[in-house]
Design a protein around this motif. Sequence first.
Motif, short mmCIF file in Angstrom:
data_model
loop_
_atom_site.label_atom_id
_atom_site.label_comp_id
_atom_site.label_asym_id
_atom_site.label_seq_id
_atom_site.Cartn_x
_atom_site.Cartn_y
_atom_site.Cartn_z
N LYS A 24 -22.14 -8.25 -16.68
CA LYS A 24 -22.48 -6.85 -16.95
C LYS A 24 -23.64 -6.39 -16.07
O LYS A 24 -23.64 -5.24 -15.59
CB LYS A 24 -22.80 -6.66 -18.43
N LEU A 25 -24.62 -7.26 -15.87
CA LEU A 25 -25.73 -6.90 -14.99
C LEU A 25 -25.24 -6.65 -13.56
O LEU A 25 -25.67 -5.71 -12.91
CB LEU A 25 -26.79 -8.01 -14.97
N ARG A 26 -24.36 -7.51 -13.10
CA ARG A 26 -23.81 -7.33 -11.75
C ARG A 26 -23.05 -6.01 -11.62
O ARG A 26 -22.99 -5.42 -10.55
CB ARG A 26 -22.91 -8.50 -11.39
N ASP A 27 -22.49 -5.57 -12.73
CA ASP A 27 -21.76 -4.29 -12.74
C ASP A 27 -22.70 -3.10 -12.95
O ASP A 27 -22.24 -1.96 -13.03
CB ASP A 27 -20.69 -4.29 -13.83
N GLY A 28 -24.00 -3.39 -13.09
CA GLY A 28 -24.98 -2.32 -13.22
C GLY A 28 -25.25 -1.86 -14.64
O GLY A 28 -25.91 -0.85 -14.85
N GLU A 29 -24.77 -2.60 -15.61
CA GLU A 29 -24.97 -2.21 -17.02
C GLU A 29 -26.33 -2.69 -17.52
O GLU A 29 -26.74 -3.82 -17.27
CB GLU A 29 -23.86 -2.83 -17.86
N VAL A 30 -27.03 -1.82 -18.21
CA VAL A 30 -28.31 -2.16 -18.81
C VAL A 30 -28.04 -2.87 -20.14
O VAL A 30 -27.23 -2.40 -20.95
CB VAL A 30 -29.17 -0.90 -19.04
N LEU A 31 -28.71 -4.00 -20.36
CA LEU A 31 -28.45 -4.81 -21.53
C LEU A 31 -29.68 -4.93 -22.42
O LEU A 31 -30.80 -4.91 -21.94
CB LEU A 31 -28.04 -6.23 -21.11
N ASN A 32 -29.43 -5.12 -23.71
CA ASN A 32 -30.50 -5.43 -24.64
C ASN A 32 -30.43 -6.92 -24.93
O ASN A 32 -29.51 -7.39 -25.60
CB ASN A 32 -30.33 -4.63 -25.94
N LEU A 33 -31.39 -7.66 -24.39
CA LEU A 33 -31.41 -9.10 -24.57
C LEU A 33 -32.58 -9.53 -25.46
O LEU A 33 -32.99 -10.69 -25.44
CB LEU A 33 -31.52 -9.79 -23.20
#
Length: 88
Positions: A24-33
Motif C-alpha cells: 500500500k505504501l508503494r502505491d502511495g496510500e497513507v497508512l495508520n500503523l
Amino acid sequence: MSKADEIMTKLQDLTHFIEDAQNKLRDGEVLNLSHLDAEVAQLCEETLTLPPQDALKIQPIMGTIISKLEELGVALKDFQTNLQNKGA
C-alpha cells in the motif's frame, strides 16, 4: 489449538499485514500503523511465556517478521521522501 499454535497464527497474520502495508505504501496510500508497536510487543511477551521447545518452533517466523519490519521501515522512509519531494 495450543498456545504456540495461537501465537504462530498471530505472527503469520502480522507478517501478511506488514507485507500488505508495504504494498500500500508503494502505491502511495497513507497508512495508520499506530497499533503495530503494541501488537509486536504483545506477541513478543506471549512468546516469552512459551516452553523452550515451543519457542524454538516460533523462532523462524520471528526472524521473518524482524526482516519484514525492517523492510517496512525502509518503505516508510521512501514514502516520506517522496512526499517531501512532491511538496518541494
